[in-house]
Design an enzyme around this catalytic site. Structure first.
Site, PDB file in Angstrom:
ATOM      1  N   ASP A   1      -2.094  10.331   0.445  1.00 24.56           N
ATOM      2  CA  ASP A   1      -1.658   9.409  -0.606  1.00 24.56           C
ATOM      3  C   ASP A   1      -1.741  10.037  -1.991  1.00 24.56           C
ATOM      4  O   ASP A   1      -2.316  11.120  -2.167  1.00 24.56           O
ATOM      5  CB  ASP A   1      -2.479   8.113  -0.555  1.00 24.56           C
ATOM      6  CG  ASP A   1      -3.977   8.359  -0.428  1.00 24.56           C
ATOM      7  OD1 ASP A   1      -4.417   9.503  -0.656  1.00 24.56           O
ATOM      8  OD2 ASP A   1      -4.703   7.417  -0.103  1.00 24.56           O
TER       9      ASP A   1
ATOM     10  N   ASP B   1     -12.667  -1.881   1.366  1.00 23.94           N
ATOM     11  CA  ASP B   1     -12.031  -3.021   2.040  1.00 23.94           C
ATOM     12  C   ASP B   1     -11.419  -2.612   3.389  1.00 23.94           C
ATOM     13  O   ASP B   1     -10.609  -3.341   3.959  1.00 23.94           O
ATOM     14  CB  ASP B   1     -10.976  -3.679   1.132  1.00 23.94           C
ATOM     15  CG  ASP B   1      -9.836  -2.739   0.755  1.00 23.94           C
ATOM     16  OD1 ASP B   1      -9.780  -1.606   1.294  1.00 23.94           O
ATOM     17  OD2 ASP B   1      -8.986  -3.131  -0.067  1.00 23.94           O
TER      18      ASP B   1
ATOM     19  N   HIS C   1      -9.533   0.098   4.026  1.00 24.82           N
ATOM     20  CA  HIS C   1      -8.219   0.757   4.034  1.00 24.82           C
ATOM     21  C   HIS C   1      -8.305   2.211   4.464  1.00 24.82           C
ATOM     22  O   HIS C   1      -9.321   2.876   4.258  1.00 24.82           O
ATOM     23  CB  HIS C   1      -7.499   0.614   2.688  1.00 24.82           C
ATOM     24  CG  HIS C   1      -8.133   1.325   1.531  1.00 24.82           C
ATOM     25  ND1 HIS C   1      -8.587   0.677   0.409  1.00 24.82           N
ATOM     26  CD2 HIS C   1      -8.362   2.631   1.301  1.00 24.82           C
ATOM     27  CE1 HIS C   1      -9.056   1.547  -0.457  1.00 24.82           C
ATOM     28  NE2 HIS C   1      -8.946   2.750   0.066  1.00 24.82           N
TER      29      HIS C   1
ATOM     30  N   GLU D   1      -3.793  -1.233   2.183  1.00 19.07           N
ATOM     31  CA  GLU D   1      -4.672  -2.356   1.857  1.00 19.07           C
ATOM     32  C   GLU D   1      -4.618  -3.430   2.942  1.00 19.07           C
ATOM     33  O   GLU D   1      -3.690  -3.459   3.747  1.00 19.07           O
ATOM     34  CB  GLU D   1      -4.254  -2.945   0.507  1.00 19.07           C
ATOM     35  CG  GLU D   1      -4.358  -1.979  -0.661  1.00 19.07           C
ATOM     36  CD  GLU D   1      -5.803  -1.682  -1.078  1.00 19.07           C
ATOM     37  OE1 GLU D   1      -6.729  -1.810  -0.266  1.00 19.07           O
ATOM     38  OE2 GLU D   1      -5.987  -1.300  -2.258  1.00 19.07           O
TER      39      GLU D   1
HETATM   40  C1  GLP Z   1      -9.414   6.048  -1.868  1.00 16.38           C
HETATM   41  C2  GLP Z   1      -8.501   6.892  -0.982  1.00 16.38           C
HETATM   42  C3  GLP Z   1      -8.912   6.808   0.472  1.00 16.38           C
HETATM   43  C4  GLP Z   1     -10.410   7.020   0.611  1.00 16.38           C
HETATM   44  C5  GLP Z   1     -11.136   5.965  -0.178  1.00 16.38           C
HETATM   45  C6  GLP Z   1     -12.650   6.036  -0.023  1.00 16.38           C
HETATM   46  O1  GLP Z   1      -9.060   4.716  -1.894  1.00 16.38           O
HETATM   47  N1  GLP Z   1      -7.140   6.521  -1.103  1.00 16.38           N
HETATM   48  O2  GLP Z   1      -8.180   7.759   1.222  1.00 16.38           O
HETATM   49  O3  GLP Z   1     -10.766   6.989   1.960  1.00 16.38           O
HETATM   50  O4  GLP Z   1     -10.788   6.138  -1.550  1.00 16.38           O
HETATM   51  O5  GLP Z   1     -13.200   6.925  -0.916  1.00 16.38           O
HETATM   52  P1  GLP Z   1     -14.677   7.479  -0.815  1.00 16.38           P
HETATM   53  O6  GLP Z   1     -14.644   8.515   0.250  1.00 16.38           O
HETATM   54  O7  GLP Z   1     -14.928   8.074  -2.176  1.00 16.38           O
HETATM   55  O8  GLP Z   1     -15.552   6.344  -0.499  1.00 16.38           O
END
Ligand code: GLP
Length: 261
Positions: free
Chosen positions: A67, A136, A138, A143
């Protein structure tokens, strides 16, 4: 699904890196799906070390990121392209031309998304996809409520996600409100998935994801439908799982049978 629970973040990073290393040793032109966020940072550090030690090379590897924030240029400090360069690509022997991250400045969004899907297909498909999990539930930026059949698309971010990611920006107002993400369907089509999660903050959503029903309200739960998934958790992220003793028992038995990652 294999659930590997380790004492701490360092150990899950090392264990996940071992799996990635083995896949690259098996297929030098592996197609690798990559994620951003703090969860895979330790894995990337390990991969840099392993590459520096010449145990693996990324010369023939192509990568696709999950993404990108919509509206951020590749050189924006919080863009996912920038994140990938700084945390991985600048430190390994990969040809940056072979690294793809969705274009946060794409004008014709539908065309861009279709082309991204085509590009993935033309390589033969992603062999190994790294994912983290949002607060959440995702994956990528899919989402709650996103179709489990979704493909690469533009998404308006949930307020929880905007809040969670505000820590990387000067203020919550600076967090982009939209992103381009691979769809859940795109992720499910990859040949193998590894999910990394650590910390107590992820405990509840991990339990719902792995042991609850498959639901578009927690898009990560869709990985239950995938035939080849390994989940790497530290003790805290695993703490709300009901079947911890079974997961640990499985790993003990597999080790006895010398079945590695
Ligand atoms: C963002 C990214 C996700 C990732 C998430 C969690 O929203 N788009 O791909 O998994 O953050 O991030 P973290 O690993 O910092 O908790």
């Amino acid at each position: 699904m294999r659930v590997i629970i380790k004492d701490n973040y360092e150990e899950i990073s090392k264990s996940a890196a071992e799996l990635v290393k083995n896949r690259i040793l098996n297929k030098s032109n592996l197609i690798l799906g990559l994620a951003t966020g703090s969860s895979p940072l330790g894995l990337y550090k390990e991969l840099v070390k392993i590459c520096e030690n010449k145990e693996i090379t990324f010369k023939k590897i192509r990568t696709f990121n999950l993404d990108e924030y919509y509206g951020l240029s590749p050189d924006h400090l919080q863009s996912y392209r920038y994140f990938m360069n700084v945390n991985l690509f600048n430190h390994i022997d990969i040809d940056k031309k072979n690294t793809y991250v969705p274009d946060g400045l794409a004008k014709d969004i539908d065309k861009f998304c279709n082309d991204y899907e085509k590009k993935i297909k033309n390589t033969g498909g992603i062999d190994l996809q790294v994912i983290g999990i949002g607060g959440d539930g995702h994956i990528g930026f899919n989402e709650p409520g996103t179709s489990l059949a979704s493909r690469t698309h533009l998404v308006i971010l949930d307020e929880q996600t905007i809040g969670d990611n505000a820590r990387f920006f000067n203020s919550v107002d600076e967090v982009p409100k939209a992103a381009i993400t691979m769809g859940v369907g795109t992720v499910l089509e990859t040949k193998e998935i590894i999910l990394l999660a650590n910390g107590i903050k992820k405990a509840k959503i991990i339990a719902q994801t792995l042991e609850g029903p498959v639901t578009s309200m927690i898009t990560a739960s869709s990985i239950q439908l995938h035939p080849k998934v390994t989940v790497f958790l530290d003790k805290e992220a695993a703490s709300e799982l009901k079947r911890i003793s079974y997961y640990n028992f499985v790993e003990k038995q597999l080790a006895k049978m010398a079945i590695s990652l």
